[in-house]
Design an enzyme around this catalytic site. Sequence first.
Site, PDB file in Angstrom:
ATOM      1  N   CYS A 191       0.830  -1.202   0.000  1.00  0.00           N
ATOM      2  CA  CYS A 191       0.000   0.000   0.000  1.00  0.00           C
ATOM      3  C   CYS A 191       0.866   1.253   0.000  1.00  0.00           C
ATOM      4  O   CYS A 191       1.569   1.508  -0.969  1.00  0.00           O
ATOM      5  CB  CYS A 191      -0.996  -0.030   1.162  1.00  0.00           C
ATOM      6  SG  CYS A 191      -2.310   1.212   1.024  1.00  0.00           S
ATOM      7  N   HIS A 203      -3.830  -4.671   0.314  1.00  0.00           N
ATOM      8  CA  HIS A 203      -3.320  -5.193   1.584  1.00  0.00           C
ATOM      9  C   HIS A 203      -3.461  -6.705   1.622  1.00  0.00           C
ATOM     10  O   HIS A 203      -4.531  -7.223   1.948  1.00  0.00           O
ATOM     11  CB  HIS A 203      -4.113  -4.589   2.752  1.00  0.00           C
ATOM     12  CG  HIS A 203      -3.761  -3.182   3.043  1.00  0.00           C
ATOM     13  ND1 HIS A 203      -2.776  -2.842   3.952  1.00  0.00           N
ATOM     14  CD2 HIS A 203      -4.238  -2.030   2.538  1.00  0.00           C
ATOM     15  CE1 HIS A 203      -2.687  -1.527   4.012  1.00  0.00           C
ATOM     16  NE2 HIS A 203      -3.554  -1.006   3.165  1.00  0.00           N
ATOM     17  N   GLU A 240      -2.343  -8.694   3.761  1.00  0.00           N
ATOM     18  CA  GLU A 240      -2.552  -9.146   5.141  1.00  0.00           C
ATOM     19  C   GLU A 240      -4.005  -8.950   5.568  1.00  0.00           C
ATOM     20  O   GLU A 240      -4.411  -9.451   6.610  1.00  0.00           O
ATOM     21  CB  GLU A 240      -1.593  -8.411   6.096  1.00  0.00           C
ATOM     22  CG  GLU A 240      -1.944  -6.986   6.444  1.00  0.00           C
ATOM     23  CD  GLU A 240      -1.649  -5.962   5.371  1.00  0.00           C
ATOM     24  OE1 GLU A 240      -1.350  -6.352   4.218  1.00  0.00           O
ATOM     25  OE2 GLU A 240      -1.749  -4.755   5.670  1.00  0.00           O
TER      26      GLU A 240
END
Lengths: 195, 262
Positions: free
Chosen positions: A62, A173, A175
Amino acid sequence: MLRQAGIEPSIVSSSGQLQAFDQVILPGVGHFEAAMRRLTETGLADDLREYVATGRPLLGICLGMQLLSVSSEESVDGHPVGGLGIVPCQVVHLGALGCTERVPHVGWNAVEVTDSGRKTFKAIPNQADFYFVHSYAVDPDSIRESDVTSYTTHSVRFVSSLRFGEVRGVQFHPEKSSHFGRLLITTFLELSPSC
Amino acid sequence: MLKPRVIPTLLVDGPSIVKGANFDNWRTVGTLPPALNVFSARDVDELVIVDVRASRTREPIDSAILTECFGRCFVPLTIGGGVSDLQTALSLFEAGADKIIVGSASFENPNLIVDIVSVVGSQSVIGAIDVAGADGEWRCLTNGGTVTTTHSPIPSAQRLVDHGVGEVMLTSISRDGTMLGYDLDLIETMRHAIDVPLLASGGAGSSQDMCDVIAEYGADAACAGSLFQFTEVTPADVRQDLFDAGVPVRMTVGASGRRLDD
């Protein structure tokens, strides 16, 4: 997510420590100008450039991907701010690309994987959705086409991931992208020179 | 293309999950960690946790509890409740929040959102508007619905957008906890007034409610609390119904390993 993959990460927040690592992830939530100021003040900006020069893998996420660029428009007064200069590309506001949909771009959107991106997105179906939350993006006209590993469309096409040597960047993202995000991180972790 | 989001909302008081109706009559119905495990296993699009006690009292949310919970969740987490100063906001990000909600404090301190956004960016901040009333007679309430203001929701939301919030979460207090459906007039009016992503909240009583607010009324996300906690409807059911109605939804791998669009 890293621990679930069997990796114990270390958090580096001051200079002089990066060279000890085989892989580095540069995360990012926040504001480009504020982040660059912090990286420069702490000496981490130079550390990152030196680390990359050794050819070891780096993954920017990001804002972390945007920081790799030469410059970004995201500043308090709108003037371009210099980035790490690791990847030749420019970061602009989605509106500047002609985006007519709502900004920030928040939510799940599909990635269109390019030929260059096949290894990065190994085992992930094309058009898989990842979680995006950003207002700025790498301008497709500012980057060499072969460095683009995926595009995403939010009324306009922008670069959703890139690869420059062993430096990788993802605008989304992983994650926060559940199953497919985990696969992408696992693929990145397999890149360790010691593997 | 960008997919609409189906978002479970958990209302908490410290580590306890609470249920109320119209922002009142709160009772404890569970604890946070098991609920997070369930929603994580259900692979939800996003999760919103609001500390209603913190909203009422304006004391900070206990971020130690949150830290324990974040390690379980690999989808975006939004945290809110009584955020009144920059330090509290930043501590929530430190504890692992992906986005935070600012509600009541924005009415008293217009600069708060500007300050937070300058550090974390617009995309990390959701502005919350809690509304009582119906049929066009709407008023904003603050402090967890305990203080009535003279502000109207539309200009209030426009002000939030001017200050830099990335999204607006609009909650009908009159519908909240009732499962009688969203205040669709309110949603529709707000949709035409602001350009940032709009999260509809308060009153979801069925998967159809959530599909309609997205497909017919233009919400970018539909939130539900009671529906997911007290009925058999799951976020996956809502996504399936959206898909069947021709609305693009997030590609996921279901529990059976099959994709939603198989």
